[in-house]
Design a protein around this motif. Structure first.
Motif, PDB file in Angstrom:
ATOM      1  N   GLU A 567       0.988  -1.130   0.094  1.00 30.05           N
ATOM      2  CA  GLU A 567      -0.104   0.086   0.003  1.00 30.05           C
ATOM      3  C   GLU A 567       0.799   1.308  -0.014  1.00 30.05           C
ATOM      4  O   GLU A 567       0.584   2.350  -0.699  1.00 30.05           O
ATOM      5  N   LEU A 568       2.025   1.254   0.806  1.00 29.76           N
ATOM      6  CA  LEU A 568       2.990   2.292   0.926  1.00 29.76           C
ATOM      7  C   LEU A 568       3.493   2.640  -0.549  1.00 29.76           C
ATOM      8  O   LEU A 568       3.649   3.762  -1.109  1.00 29.76           O
ATOM      9  N   LEU A 569       3.791   1.540  -1.060  1.00 32.60           N
ATOM     10  CA  LEU A 569       4.556   1.596  -2.433  1.00 32.60           C
ATOM     11  C   LEU A 569       3.646   2.134  -3.351  1.00 32.60           C
ATOM     12  O   LEU A 569       4.086   2.991  -4.348  1.00 32.60           O
ATOM     13  N   LYS A 570       2.509   1.816  -3.524  1.00 35.08           N
ATOM     14  CA  LYS A 570       1.437   2.328  -4.437  1.00 35.08           C
ATOM     15  C   LYS A 570       1.413   3.457  -4.201  1.00 35.08           C
ATOM     16  O   LYS A 570       1.142   4.659  -5.236  1.00 35.08           O
ATOM     17  N   ILE A 571       1.305   4.181  -3.118  1.00 37.78           N
ATOM     18  CA  ILE A 571       1.105   5.651  -2.798  1.00 37.78           C
ATOM     19  C   ILE A 571       2.334   6.490  -3.405  1.00 37.78           C
ATOM     20  O   ILE A 571       2.192   7.407  -4.045  1.00 37.78           O
ATOM     21  N   VAL A 588       9.603   4.907  -9.137  1.00 37.92           N
ATOM     22  CA  VAL A 588       8.428   4.348 -10.095  1.00 37.92           C
ATOM     23  C   VAL A 588       8.835   3.142 -10.865  1.00 37.92           C
ATOM     24  O   VAL A 588       8.213   1.990 -10.514  1.00 37.92           O
ATOM     25  N   ARG A 589      10.100   3.126 -11.139  1.00 38.23           N
ATOM     26  CA  ARG A 589      10.580   1.677 -12.031  1.00 38.23           C
ATOM     27  C   ARG A 589      10.872   0.433 -10.985  1.00 38.23           C
ATOM     28  O   ARG A 589      10.067  -0.510 -11.304  1.00 38.23           O
ATOM     29  N   ASP A 590      11.516   0.696 -10.137  1.00 41.76           N
ATOM     30  CA  ASP A 590      11.376  -0.448  -9.183  1.00 41.76           C
ATOM     31  C   ASP A 590      10.216  -0.659  -8.377  1.00 41.76           C
ATOM     32  O   ASP A 590      10.035  -1.995  -7.908  1.00 41.76           O
ATOM     33  N   GLY A 591       9.497   0.195  -8.063  1.00 38.59           N
ATOM     34  CA  GLY A 591       8.162   0.182  -7.269  1.00 38.59           C
ATOM     35  C   GLY A 591       7.242  -0.736  -8.195  1.00 38.59           C
ATOM     36  O   GLY A 591       6.825  -1.643  -7.686  1.00 38.59           O
ATOM     37  N   LYS A 592       6.925  -0.458  -9.450  1.00 37.42           N
ATOM     38  CA  LYS A 592       6.270  -1.129 -10.229  1.00 37.42           C
ATOM     39  C   LYS A 592       6.678  -2.604 -10.522  1.00 37.42           C
ATOM     40  O   LYS A 592       6.048  -3.691 -10.698  1.00 37.42           O
ATOM     41  N   GLU A 593       8.031  -2.748 -10.350  1.00 41.51           N
ATOM     42  CA  GLU A 593       8.583  -4.014 -10.734  1.00 41.51           C
ATOM     43  C   GLU A 593       8.062  -5.056  -9.360  1.00 41.51           C
ATOM     44  O   GLU A 593       7.739  -6.094  -9.417  1.00 41.51           O
ATOM     45  N   ARG A 594       8.293  -4.311  -8.177  1.00 40.01           N
ATOM     46  CA  ARG A 594       7.807  -5.090  -6.859  1.00 40.01           C
ATOM     47  C   ARG A 594       6.364  -5.318  -7.021  1.00 40.01           C
ATOM     48  O   ARG A 594       5.939  -6.160  -6.400  1.00 40.01           O
ATOM     49  N   LEU A 595       5.459  -4.213  -7.518  1.00 43.18           N
ATOM     50  CA  LEU A 595       3.952  -4.463  -7.302  1.00 43.18           C
ATOM     51  C   LEU A 595       3.470  -5.333  -8.197  1.00 43.18           C
ATOM     52  O   LEU A 595       2.255  -5.879  -8.262  1.00 43.18           O
ATOM     53  N   LYS A 596       4.263  -5.767  -9.461  1.00 48.54           N
ATOM     54  CA  LYS A 596       3.796  -6.576 -10.634  1.00 48.54           C
ATOM     55  C   LYS A 596       2.391  -6.565 -10.926  1.00 48.54           C
ATOM     56  O   LYS A 596       1.693  -7.501 -10.806  1.00 48.54           O
ATOM     57  N   GLY A 597       2.313  -5.270 -11.728  1.00 47.59           N
ATOM     58  CA  GLY A 597       0.826  -5.415 -12.437  1.00 47.59           C
ATOM     59  C   GLY A 597      -0.427  -4.909 -11.416  1.00 47.59           C
ATOM     60  O   GLY A 597      -1.412  -4.815 -11.678  1.00 47.59           O
ATOM     61  N   THR A 598       0.025  -4.301 -10.332  1.00 46.43           N
ATOM     62  CA  THR A 598      -1.201  -4.125  -9.316  1.00 46.43           C
ATOM     63  C   THR A 598      -1.594  -2.771  -9.983  1.00 46.43           C
ATOM     64  O   THR A 598      -0.741  -1.816 -10.226  1.00 46.43           O
ATOM     65  N   ASP A 599      -3.012  -2.499  -9.899  1.00 49.63           N
ATOM     66  CA  ASP A 599      -3.354  -1.284 -10.299  1.00 49.63           C
ATOM     67  C   ASP A 599      -2.841  -0.045  -9.335  1.00 49.63           C
ATOM     68  O   ASP A 599      -3.084  -0.196  -8.019  1.00 49.63           O
ATOM     69  N   ILE A 600      -2.620   0.991 -10.092  1.00 44.28           N
ATOM     70  CA  ILE A 600      -1.872   2.327  -9.083  1.00 44.28           C
ATOM     71  C   ILE A 600      -2.915   3.402  -9.684  1.00 44.28           C
ATOM     72  O   ILE A 600      -3.106   3.759 -10.836  1.00 44.28           O
ATOM     73  N   ASN A 601      -3.541   4.229  -8.666  1.00 44.56           N
ATOM     74  CA  ASN A 601      -4.257   5.289  -8.874  1.00 44.56           C
ATOM     75  C   ASN A 601      -3.552   6.604  -9.214  1.00 44.56           C
ATOM     76  O   ASN A 601      -2.092   6.397  -9.140  1.00 44.56           O
ATOM     77  N   ASP A 602      -4.150   7.297  -9.808  1.00 48.04           N
ATOM     78  CA  ASP A 602      -3.369   8.720 -10.474  1.00 48.04           C
ATOM     79  C   ASP A 602      -3.519   9.701  -9.402  1.00 48.04           C
ATOM     80  O   ASP A 602      -4.502   9.995  -8.718  1.00 48.04           O
ATOM     81  N   ILE A 669       9.090   4.967   5.073  1.00 48.81           N
ATOM     82  CA  ILE A 669      10.179   5.553   4.587  1.00 48.81           C
ATOM     83  C   ILE A 669      10.464   4.475   3.433  1.00 48.81           C
ATOM     84  O   ILE A 669      10.660   3.476   3.443  1.00 48.81           O
ATOM     85  N   ILE A 670      11.101   5.348   2.393  1.00 54.02           N
ATOM     86  CA  ILE A 670      11.666   4.397   1.251  1.00 54.02           C
ATOM     87  C   ILE A 670      13.176   4.730   0.962  1.00 54.02           C
ATOM     88  O   ILE A 670      13.335   6.060   1.301  1.00 54.02           O
ATOM     89  N   ALA A 671      13.936   3.948   0.872  1.00 54.68           N
ATOM     90  CA  ALA A 671      15.357   4.255   0.614  1.00 54.68           C
ATOM     91  C   ALA A 671      16.078   3.923  -0.583  1.00 54.68           C
ATOM     92  O   ALA A 671      15.677   2.933  -1.321  1.00 54.68           O
ATOM     93  N   LEU A 672      16.817   4.691  -1.376  1.00 52.16           N
ATOM     94  CA  LEU A 672      17.502   4.335  -2.574  1.00 52.16           C
ATOM     95  C   LEU A 672      18.954   4.342  -2.392  1.00 52.16           C
ATOM     96  O   LEU A 672      19.449   5.041  -1.521  1.00 52.16           O
ATOM     97  N   MET A 673      19.495   3.603  -3.129  1.00 54.68           N
ATOM     98  CA  MET A 673      20.993   3.656  -3.397  1.00 54.68           C
ATOM     99  C   MET A 673      21.462   3.455  -4.703  1.00 54.68           C
ATOM    100  O   MET A 673      20.991   2.478  -5.323  1.00 54.68           O
ATOM    101  N   ASP A 674      22.652   3.977  -5.086  1.00 52.60           N
ATOM    102  CA  ASP A 674      23.595   3.721  -6.277  1.00 52.60           C
ATOM    103  C   ASP A 674      24.172   2.276  -5.903  1.00 52.60           C
ATOM    104  O   ASP A 674      25.120   2.373  -5.339  1.00 52.60           O
ATOM    105  N   THR A 675      23.492   1.302  -6.187  1.00 53.91           N
ATOM    106  CA  THR A 675      24.055  -0.004  -5.696  1.00 53.91           C
ATOM    107  C   THR A 675      25.263  -0.412  -6.336  1.00 53.91           C
ATOM    108  O   THR A 675      25.571  -0.352  -7.681  1.00 53.91           O
TER     109      THR A 675
END
Length: 853
Positions: A567-571, A588-602, A669-675
């Motif tokens: 739910e947090l990711l969708k928001i 957006v790129r990695d979130g959509k990958e994790r949610l795999k086809g789940t509908d996301i509101n605009d 909280i979401i965290a990103l890193m140049d891995t």
């Protein structure tokens, strides 16, 4: 050490005059390069263009390399100096290459010459004084044939033809030669049949012709056969002595044919080579009645030469195979039809069709079709790379350096099972493969420190030996022995002291090493970086795009309160979808990958707060996403100390964090890193195993991020918050402590630091023109894992060069006293001396079979 001074007219775009600070920065960058001693503005001489004066060592760096470095730092070099790279036939060994160098340097206007035993000739010259005509004439006078000029040479000749030979020269002879430059081009390029005919004649001339290019080797074998039969028959009492003698005379002819021919040619030009000394020794042995020993000398000497020629040819062919990778034709698609055309007719923007399992004809981007492509011929990658079309097929990609690997293809690579349509982004002469071939060929002409040392040693050693031989000839005046004994001893010493093995020991290893590296997707630009890479003890790495992927990835999603992770990711995805910030795109790129086809509101009503975060509406809710600073001035609903500590904890691990609030409630909280690259940890472990003591990361990121990445992948040090000039200071500091340091980067932002390091290593050079030009070593694939192979190969090459030096010098050091004291005769001296030549050649060729770990 010879130093040269050179004035190069330099144009710096948007720079008013030579007093501008940009000129000073350019000078600092250029002076950092090994081989350039000093760079300064030349005294004014009425020219409109500022002239940079270079004081440099031509043994270490070429004019062409200086020009490349200046251009890579933003300067434009005016067309004052010419650079030719020519392949020739007829060079039999390294010593002959050296005498050709001396001959070409006598041409007025020629500044630098380097000739390799494999047949590559590099000439740097002043276009205002001389041209290709004079150089070609001199090359042909040496009994050599020009096989085919390089792309650079061809381009230069075309320019010359356009200008109708308007070059000025200082003497009439050069004027006349330059007037015929157009004719030279016709002879070399256009008269295909006539050229091939003459090439065949020249080859026959260079090698005797009776048995084609193997004539020298066959003559040596015939010589050995006659010697063996004659020696065997000499023990049969019933057979008269003249039978053995006649066989020895035959052995003299076949064994001495090429040696005598070369010796006479050299002496006629006023030169003095080892071949002549060997001939004198053989004639001397015959004069003393020692025909068998003289024939043995000529047999082993001619066999050594033939095998030396074979070794150089084998390594040269390994390099030449690169040039044969690209097909000569392409299927051009025009107006819905396809026709086969020569690759030289392809223009930028043309669409070519590549059928399944066939070679790709040009550098380009995929515009239609999906397939996997075997890129091993260019990048050394063992696994085929999947290719898909670019998003915008109408766009011109020819000036782009950052095309995705999944869209880009290279000439000479092999298509998989599906048809591809490719838009050409480089002409044939500018393709990555063409430039790779040119740079590898040029690398053959660059001498290594050891070779320069052995050349210098020979310069003094050979005259010393001749003086010693002269003294020994008159030993009969001092000690009680006949002249024949003194003469025999002098000849034995002459044979023992000839540095044949020394002459071939380094160039054969360098050539084999460069050839093997090129086959493995690593470009090593000559003997110096090959040797230096083998002795480095410290590696400095750029972080972004070198040790890491170069793009942020979603690493942590931490829900706060009752909300679920999805739910947090969708928001987060809904809101960040409105932003074009790189971090938002990563969410957006990695979130959509994790949610795999789940509908996301605009979401709607995006408002950005510079450097802090964003606000937006999602349904009836107000959503805030940003760093802790965003919430400082927002309102009274501040995050709790527990939440703040959690954010800081994630940041201390090197993450970039975003705290998400819905209305007044903090929901996650979401965290990103140049891995780090997947292969980084394993690669660094291998580097440590092969003896690299220090591995340091230099980055502009903050120290916390630097420490986190360093800890994860196993670096010894991490230096953060560095500006580009501070990276240069860091390299200088490292060099003081470690003496030999390599800098690994992308070759663009890291060019100054790479120039200051012992060896500059560029990643992903196949996709970057700047990286290909500026680095000493270029890893063609964007893969860190090829680095241990490059260092391992260099260490092997360094070890082989050392072994060859010990063998060649050791044999000479043992044989000279042994022959002076008459402990060894000519036969023993010959066997050891020529045997050592064969050993060093065979040892050098082992590099061609070097295996990747």
């Amino acid at each position: 050490m010879e130093k040269l001074q050179l004035k190069i007219p330099v144009i710096l775009p948007q720079v008013p005059n030579e007093k501008d600070s940009c000129v000073e920065r350019l000078i600092q960058k250029l002076q950092a390069k090994e081989g350039i001693e000093k760079v300064h503005i030349a005294d004014a001489n009425g020219d409109d263009v500022p002239q940079l004066c270079f004081h440099y060592d031509p043994d270490i760096i070429s004019i062409d390399r200086i020009q490349s470095l200046a251009e890579s730092t933003g300067a434009e070099i005016t067309e004052k100096y010419g650079h030719l790279l020519i392949e020739v036939k007829g060079i039999r060994h390294t010593r002959q290459a050296r005498s050709i160098e001396k001959s070409l340097l006598t041409i007025n206007g020629v500044l630098e010459v380097s000739v390799s035993g494999s047949g590559m000739v590099r000439v740097e010259f002043d276009k205002g004084i001389t041209g290709f005509g004079a150089i070609k004439k001199k090359i042909e006078k040496q009994g050599l044939t020009i096989i085919e000029p390089s792309v650079d040479t061809e381009t230069y000749l075309q320019k010359m033809e356009v200008s109708n030979g308007e070059e000025k020269s200082e003497d009439t002879q050069d004027k006349e030669e330059n007037q015929h430059v157009g004719e030279s081009e016709d002879h070399v390029h256009k008269d295909g049949e006539e050229h091939n005919h003459k090439e065949g004649e020249s080859e026959a001339h260079a090698h005797g012709g009776i048995f084609g290019k193997n004539t020298e080797l066959i003559f040596a074998i015939i010589c050995g056969t006659l010697l063996g039969i004659g020696f065997g028959l000499s023990y049969v009492e019933s057979i008269p002595d003249w039978v053995s003698l006649s066989l020895y005379v035959g052995a003299y002819f076949f064994g001495g044919y090429f040696t005598a021919k070369e010796a006479i040619q050299t002496v006629a030009k006023g030169g003095f080579e080892i071949d002549f000394l060997m001939l004198v020794a053989a004639i001397g042995a015959a004069a003393l009645g020692e025909w068998a020993e003289g024939a043995l000398l000529l047999f082993l000497f001619s066999l050594g030469h033939a095998l030396e020629h074979y070794a150089m040819e084998k390594a040269r062919k390994s390099i030449a195979a690169l040039a044969d990778l690209a097909p000569k034709t392409a299927l051009l698609k025009k107006d819905g039809k396809t026709e086969e055309v020569g690759i030289e007719k392809l223009s930028i923007g043309d669409i070519i069709v590549v059928k399944p399992n066939s070679k790709i004809s040009a550098d380009g981007v995929v515009v239609n079709g999906k397939s996997s492509v075997n890129q091993a011929p260019i990048t050394g990658e063992s696994v085929p790379v999947d290719k898909i079309p670019v998003e915008d097929t109408s766009r011109d990609y020819s000036a782009d350096d950052d095309i995705k690997d999944e869209n880009r293809v290279f000439a000479g690579t092999i298509n998989g099972n599906n048809t591809l349509e490719i838009k050409v982004i480089k002409e044939a002469k500018d393709s990555t493969l063409s430039r790779l071939v040119k740079l590898v060929n040029e690398a053959q002409t660059q001498k290594s420190p050891t070779q320069l040392l052995t050349d210098k040693f020979e310069k003094y050693f050979v005259p010393s030996v001749l003086i010693l031989v002269g003294i020994l000839l008159f030993a009969f005046l001092v000690i009680d022995e006949p002249f024949s004994a003194s003469f025999y001893r002098a000849m034995a010493v002459l044979v023992a002291a000839s540095p044949c093995a020394l002459a071939i020991s380094t160039p054969s290893a360098v050539l084999s090493g460069v050839a093997r590296a090129a086959r493995g997707g690593v470009l090593i630009k000559g003997g110096r970086p090959l040797e230096d890479l083998g002795v480095i003890t410290a590696l400095a790495f750029d972080k972004t795009g070198t040790l890491t992927e170069g793009k942020p990835k979603l690493t942590d999603v931490v829900p706060l309160g009752d909300i679920e992770e999805n739910e947090l990711l969708k928001i987060a995805v809904a809101v960040e979808n409105l932003s074009d910030h790189p971090l938002a795109k990563a969410v957006v790129r990695d979130g959509k990958e994790r949610l795999k086809g789940t509908d996301i509101n605009d979401a709607s009503d995006l408002e950005a707060v510079l450097g802090k975060g964003i606000k937006a509406s999602l349904g009836k809710d107000k959503i805030y996403i940003g760093n802790l600073d965003l919430y400082e001035d927002l309102d009274e609903a501040k995050p709790s100390e527990e939440i703040s500590n959690k954010v800081k904890e994630l940041e201390s691990d090197g993450n970039t964090t975003m705290l998400i609030r819905r209305n007044k409630e903090y929901i996650g909280i979401i965290a990103l890193m140049d891995t780090p690259r997947e292969a980084a940890k394993e690669t660094l472990k291998k580097l440590k195993e092969i003896g690299i003591k220090r591995m340091i990361m230099l980055t502009g990121d903050n120290q916390k991020v630097a420490d986190a990445v360093a800890k994860e992948i196993g670096l010894t040090d991490a230096w953060g918050s560095l500006l580009p000039e501070e990276k240069v200071d860091a390299i200088k500091e490292l060099k003081e402590k470690e003496s030999k340091v390599a800098m690994v980067g992308d070759g663009v932002n890291d060019a100054p630091a790479m120039a200051n390091s012992t060896v500059g290593i560029a990643m992903g050079a196949a996709g970057s023109d700047v990286a290909l030009e500026t680095a000493d070593v270029a890893l063609m694939a964007d893969k860190l894992e090829t680095l241990p192979f490059a260092i391992g190969l260099s260490r092997k090459a360094k070890a082989i060069i050392k072994q060859n030096l010990w063998v060649s010098l050791g044999v000479v050091a043992l044989l000279i006293p042994a022959t002076i004291l008459s402990w060894a005769n000519i036969g023993i001296a010959v066997a050891f001396h020529e045997g050592s030549t064969l050993v060093v050649v065979a040892n050098a060729l082992r590099l061609l079979a070097y295996k990747k770990d």
